[in-house]
Design an enzyme around this catalytic site. Structure first.
Site, PDB file in Angstrom:
ATOM      1  N   GLY A   1     -32.495 -63.484 -36.711  1.00 28.46           N
ATOM      2  CA  GLY A   1     -31.810 -63.580 -35.309  1.00 28.46           C
ATOM      3  C   GLY A   1     -32.338 -64.824 -34.656  1.00 28.46           C
ATOM      4  CD  GLU A   2     -37.315 -66.946 -34.354  1.00 29.54           C
ATOM      5  OE1 GLU A   2     -37.524 -68.248 -35.117  1.00 29.54           O
ATOM      6  OE2 GLU A   2     -38.282 -66.354 -34.288  1.00 29.54           O
TER       7      GLU A   2
ATOM      8  NE  ARG B   1     -21.416 -59.419 -13.211  1.00 26.24           N
ATOM      9  CZ  ARG B   1     -20.650 -58.466 -14.161  1.00 26.24           C
ATOM     10  NH1 ARG B   1     -19.693 -57.708 -13.378  1.00 26.24           N
ATOM     11  NH2 ARG B   1     -20.767 -58.308 -15.255  1.00 26.24           N
TER      12      ARG B   1
ATOM     13  CG  ASP C   1     -15.916 -56.552  -4.201  1.00 23.29           C
ATOM     14  OD1 ASP C   1     -15.667 -57.830  -3.553  1.00 23.29           O
ATOM     15  OD2 ASP C   1     -16.304 -56.566  -5.462  1.00 23.29           O
TER      16      ASP C   1
ATOM     17  CE  LYS D   1     -17.352 -53.169  -6.175  1.00 24.95           C
ATOM     18  NZ  LYS D   1     -17.573 -54.080  -7.243  1.00 24.95           N
TER      19      LYS D   1
HETATM   20  C1  R5P Z   1     -18.417 -57.923  -7.956  1.00 23.49           C
HETATM   21  O1  R5P Z   1     -19.099 -58.121  -6.942  1.00 23.49           O
HETATM   22  C2  R5P Z   1     -17.679 -58.942  -8.802  1.00 23.49           C
HETATM   23  O2  R5P Z   1     -17.168 -59.983  -7.827  1.00 23.49           O
HETATM   24  C3  R5P Z   1     -16.812 -58.237  -9.672  1.00 23.49           C
HETATM   25  O3  R5P Z   1     -15.599 -57.516  -8.792  1.00 23.49           O
HETATM   26  C4  R5P Z   1     -17.447 -57.169 -10.504  1.00 23.49           C
HETATM   27  O4  R5P Z   1     -18.334 -57.655 -10.998  1.00 23.49           O
HETATM   28  C5  R5P Z   1     -16.253 -56.971 -11.500  1.00 23.49           C
HETATM   29  O5  R5P Z   1     -16.881 -55.869 -12.297  1.00 23.49           O
HETATM   30  P1  R5P Z   1     -16.123 -54.716 -13.185  1.00 23.49           P
HETATM   31  O6  R5P Z   1     -14.982 -55.197 -13.677  1.00 23.49           O
HETATM   32  O7  R5P Z   1     -17.095 -54.130 -14.350  1.00 23.49           O
HETATM   33  O8  R5P Z   1     -15.942 -53.853 -11.892  1.00 23.49           O
END
Ligand code: R5P
Length: 314
Positions: free
Chosen positions: A38-39, A96, A169, A192
């Protein structure tokens, strides 16, 4: 001026080819070896001594392989005496996890910044970082481009009618506002809650979408939980048509099923992450827009010591 040399990892070689065409600079020859355990190892087949090296590598799935390959590539170029090494990351994975918002969790965006710098990167060129402040995790220059001009130009070619820009969101409101400034239209936002890596819950909408074209803007579509839940809410509130636009189409886990089941009229993403023909066929009326000219032009300007910010600052 020193020579520009462009290289590609295996994360997105299609985009690397398109950038190479834009620059009129062929991709450097590299031999990549996957060992049975895997390296990864690689060998440069060209002389890079004293050159200005750019490695195009999206750290998209398989994220760990692509990240490790990028680090090994940087190490290899450094040991081969490249004068300057720029990590060109059209998609910057691990972004993220960018803060410690609960106990006992890592900050992977900072970890990746440390890894890139320790490996020997002198600069980073990326596009729509999940959070712009990730630039502050680096002590080397980071150019964070925006795909907004590419996606907005496409939207202007469509028949949009009365428009509401929807952020799925609260974290994306600023991004949606940039599109609203360019395209016109009102702004709306979805409240959200994230339940897990795959599950989100859209609670409510603030703003008016009744009889409007909704343009839903996100930076990343991963499992598509966020956008599809948001689509459900805007449809329930009387949206006339729904267009979803995102820079990075990660499309993992249940994403394709969720998107094809959601009532989306059009989906636009960029080519920061490769999308197979088979996947394209299963997505709802998709358009994949290339960021090759944008990234190629940024590379050209970095190489010539010209302004990069003028590419995205209005
Ligand atoms: C969240 O803060 C991001 O901007 C995206 O909305 C999110 O990472 C999307 O992830 P998923 O499609 O898994 O909901």
């Amino acid at each position: 001026m020193i020579n520009l040399r462009l290289f590609s990892g295996r994360g997105n070689d299609g985009l690397a080819e398109r950038i190479s065409e834009y620059l009129g600079s062929p991709l450097g020859q590299v031999q990549v070896v996957d060992f049975p355990d895997g390296e990864i190892s690689l060998k440069l087949l060209d002389d890079v001594r004293g050159c200005d090296a750019f490695i195009v590598q999206s750290t998209c799935p398989p994220a760990n392989r692509n990240l490790m390959e990028l680090l090994i590539f940087i190490d290899c170029l450094k040991r081969a005496s490249a004068q300057r090494i720029t990590a060109v990351m059209p998609y910057f994975g691990y972004a993220r996890q960018d803060r410690k918002d609960e106990g006992r969790v890592p900050i992977t965006a900072k970890l990746v910044a440390n890894l890139l710098t320790t490996a020997g990167a002198d600069r980073v060129l990326t596009l729509d970082l999940h959070a712009a402040q990730i630039q502050g995790f680096f002590d080397i220059p980071v150019d964070n481009l925006s795909a907004e001009p590419v996606l907005s130009a496409h939207m202007l070619s469509l028949d949009l009618g009365p428009l509401t820009l929807v952020s799925p969101d609260v974290g994306n409101i600023k991004r949606a506002r940039v599109y609203a400034n360019h395209l016109g239209g009102e702004l709306a936002v979805i409240d959200k809650r994230r339940i897990s890596g795959e599950e989100t819950k859209a609670m409510a909408i603030i703003g008016d979408v009744k009889d409007k074209t909704v343009l839903m803007i996100d930076d990343i579509i991963a499992t598509a939980g966020t956008v599809t839940k948001a689509c459900q809410i805007v449809r329930d509130h009387g949206a006339r048509q729904i267009i979803v636009a995102a820079t990075h189409g990660v499309f993992c886990g249940p994403a394709v099923e969720r998107l094809s089941a959601a009532s989306i009229d059009h989906l636009a993403v960029t080519d920061t992450i490769p999308i197979s023909e088979e996947m394209r066929k299963r997505l709802p009326n998709p358009t994949v827009l290339s960021v090759s000219e944008l990234m190629g032009e940024a590379i050209r300007r970095i190489h010539r010591h010209e302004s990069v910010s003028s590419l995205f600052m209005k």
